[in-house]
Scaffold this motif. Structure first.
Motif, PDB file in Angstrom:
ATOM      1  N   PHE A 362      49.013  40.385  37.805  1.00 20.92           N
ATOM      2  CA  PHE A 362      47.725  39.710  38.033  1.00 20.92           C
ATOM      3  C   PHE A 362      47.893  38.272  37.555  1.00 20.92           C
ATOM      4  CE2 PHE A 362      46.405  44.182  37.458  1.00 20.92           C
ATOM      5  CZ  PHE A 362      45.641  44.355  38.604  1.00 20.92           C
ATOM      6  N   VAL A 369      40.915  36.174  37.445  1.00 22.27           N
ATOM      7  CA  VAL A 369      42.044  36.617  38.265  1.00 22.27           C
ATOM      8  C   VAL A 369      41.980  35.857  39.587  1.00 22.27           C
ATOM      9  CG1 VAL A 369      43.013  38.552  39.572  1.00 22.27           C
ATOM     10  CG2 VAL A 369      42.245  38.900  37.227  1.00 22.27           C
ATOM     11  N   ALA A 372      47.066  38.388  42.959  1.00 26.44           N
ATOM     12  CA  ALA A 372      47.817  39.539  42.432  1.00 26.44           C
ATOM     13  C   ALA A 372      48.928  39.912  43.394  1.00 26.44           C
ATOM     14  CB  ALA A 372      46.887  40.737  42.234  1.00 26.44           C
ATOM     15  N   ALA A 384      41.848  43.419  42.513  1.00 27.58           N
ATOM     16  CA  ALA A 384      42.038  41.961  42.508  1.00 27.58           C
ATOM     17  C   ALA A 384      41.164  41.296  43.564  1.00 27.58           C
ATOM     18  CB  ALA A 384      43.510  41.622  42.735  1.00 27.58           C
ATOM     19  N   ALA A 393      36.758  40.032  35.916  1.00 25.14           N
ATOM     20  CA  ALA A 393      37.940  40.837  35.616  1.00 25.14           C
ATOM     21  C   ALA A 393      38.017  41.149  34.129  1.00 25.14           C
ATOM     22  CB  ALA A 393      39.194  40.075  36.047  1.00 25.14           C
TER      23      ALA A 393
END
Ligand code: FAD
Length: 409
Positions: A362, A369, A372, A384, A393
């Motif tokens: 990630f 995030v 990923a 993600a 996240a």
């Protein structure tokens, strides 16, 4: 008025144009559609060119976006081997390479991208290849069947995928020369890139990182040696260059369309260009992404298809915004596959085990995030996607901890 008229002119015979054509009909458009493409083939998928098609496992017919007969059945006119030479955005008039003039109601620019060519002494020797079209893959395969040593210039997707295919499919000895220290380092960082390099090294591929091409040397008009800035002299029978692509904006620029910072055709979030009635899709399209809060342009297969669908719906007057998180995949023969959502930068947080080839990285920037990459954990990409779209996240430790249930952050 001279020339003919069409309701929808789709320029470029690639995936984005083919996807737009299909979506127009699927959404009930009953007007005339003309697709104009420079290549001799009907629109086809390019990913197999460096993978199954190069290894001889996928046929041309399998790689077509739409099967033979589909275009006629949909009453869509497809003109291959034809370029749009000029686009008059004000008069809505296109001039084709066969001198035909086409008045259009709306146009889609889906002209894709061209390979970045290297300028170096010896660059015009035989046996130096780039890879974008069926014909390139055919030529590489034909020569690789006779070749023992192949040098790949560039340590990204094309270099790595072609090396994998030539080793797995034809038993060639492959050496990669790349500017990065580690393959895929620029996109995914050295730790993650090192995994893919290790997979290839385990199968005999040699890497020379932190180096670059100085010149090609040959005899009898054919490449025999790659000489690097770092002083390596690599004997070879064949060279494949994978040095990236540049969006093909020649037509757009001449037509006066606005271009974006990354060199693509600047578009709104609904893929409308700076000129009303003209849209863009695929590798050439740089659009305002609401999900990213900035303009982005990516060269991904799934994005080209998704763009084509969004552009079609915008053409039909629907109030749509392109809010799809870009997805990318890559295979190194059947040794390893990556899937990626993004694009985004940040520090990689590893969940799982890189050593075991079962992990997700990630990419975290300022607590968010942004992207990923996974090897073998597609569910992580779904999480993600959610976070790239809406934030929220878990923190870095929780992301890395396999005990954390990512579905309820
Ligand atoms: C070898 C290879 C492997 C790939 N592997 C992957 C992968 O594993 N995963 C992934 O996500 N993506 C992959 N990609 C990228 C993906 O194929 C591209 O993102 C996708 O093809 C873009 O589609 P497009 O329709 O925008 O452009 P293109 O496929 O480039 O099509 C554009 C077409 O327009 C034509 N054209 C240009 N100008 C004109 C004009 N003036 N008149 C008429 N025609 C014109 C071009 O000749 C071309 O045929 C790969 C690409 C290559 C080359």
């Amino acid at each position: 008025m001279a020339g003919r008229e069409v309701d929808h002119l789709l320029i470029g015979g690639g995936l984005a144009a083919a996807s737009c054509a299909a979506e127009l009909r699927a959404q009930g458009a009953d007007g005339s559609i003309l697709v104009v493409g420079r290549e001799p083939d009907a629109p086809y998928d390019r990913p197999p060119l460096s993978k199954g098609y190069l290894r001889g496992e996928v046929s041309r017919a399998d790689a077509l976006v739409h099967p033979e007969g589909w275009w006629e059945a949909q009453s869509i006119e497809l003109r291959t081997r034809t370029s749009v030479m000029k686009l008059d955005a004000v008069e809505r008039l296109a001039t084709l390479s066969d001198k035909d003039e086409v008045h259009f109601g709306q146009a889609l620019l889906a002209t894709g991208a061209n390979v970045r060519r290297l300028r170096a002494d010896g660059a015009d020797l035989d046996g130096i290849h780039y890879l974008r079209a069926f014909g390139n893959a055919d030529a590489i395969r034909a020569e690789a069947e006779q070749a023992e040593r192949v040098v790949l210039i560039g340590g990204s997707y094309i270099g790595c995928e072609v090396a994998a295919s030539l080793v797995a499919g034809l038993g060639c000895e492959c050496t990669v020369v790349m500017q990065e220290q580690v393959t895929f380092e620029r996109q995914y960082g050295a730790e993650v890139g090192g995994f893919f390099q290790g997979v290839l090294e385990d199968r005999g591929v040699t890497f020379h990182g932190g180096d670059e091409l100085e010149r090609f040397e040959g005899s009898d008009g054919r490449v025999r040696r790659v000489v690097t800035v770092g002083g390596l002299e690599l004997g070879c029978d064949l060279v494949v260059v994978g040095a990236g692509v540049v969006p093909d904006v020649m037509l757009a620029r001449r037509a006066g369309l606005q271009l974006g910072d990354s060199g693509g055709v600047a578009c709104s979030s609904s893929l409308q260009s700076s000129v009303p009635g003209i849209f863009a899709a695929g590798d050439v399209c740089e659009y305002d992404s609401p999900l990213h809060g900035r303009a982005i342009r990516v060269e991904h297969f799934d994005v080209a298809a998704a763009h084509g669908r969004t552009a079609a719906r915008t053409m039909l007057g629907q109030d749509v915004v392109h809010e799809v998180v870009p997805y990318f995949f890559s295979d190194l023969a059947d040794w390893a596959s990556m899937e990626y959502v993004g694009p985004g930068a940040g520090e990689p947080v590893i969940r799982g085990s890189i050593d075991d080839g079962d992990f997700t990285a990630f990419y975290v920037d300022g607590g968010r995030v942004t992207a990923a990459l996974t090897v073998g954990r597609p569910d992580d990409l779904d999480h993600a996607r959610r976070w790239i779209g809406g934030g929220g996240a878990p923190d870095r430790d929780a992301l890395a901890d396999e005990g954390t249930d990512l579905s309820c952050p």
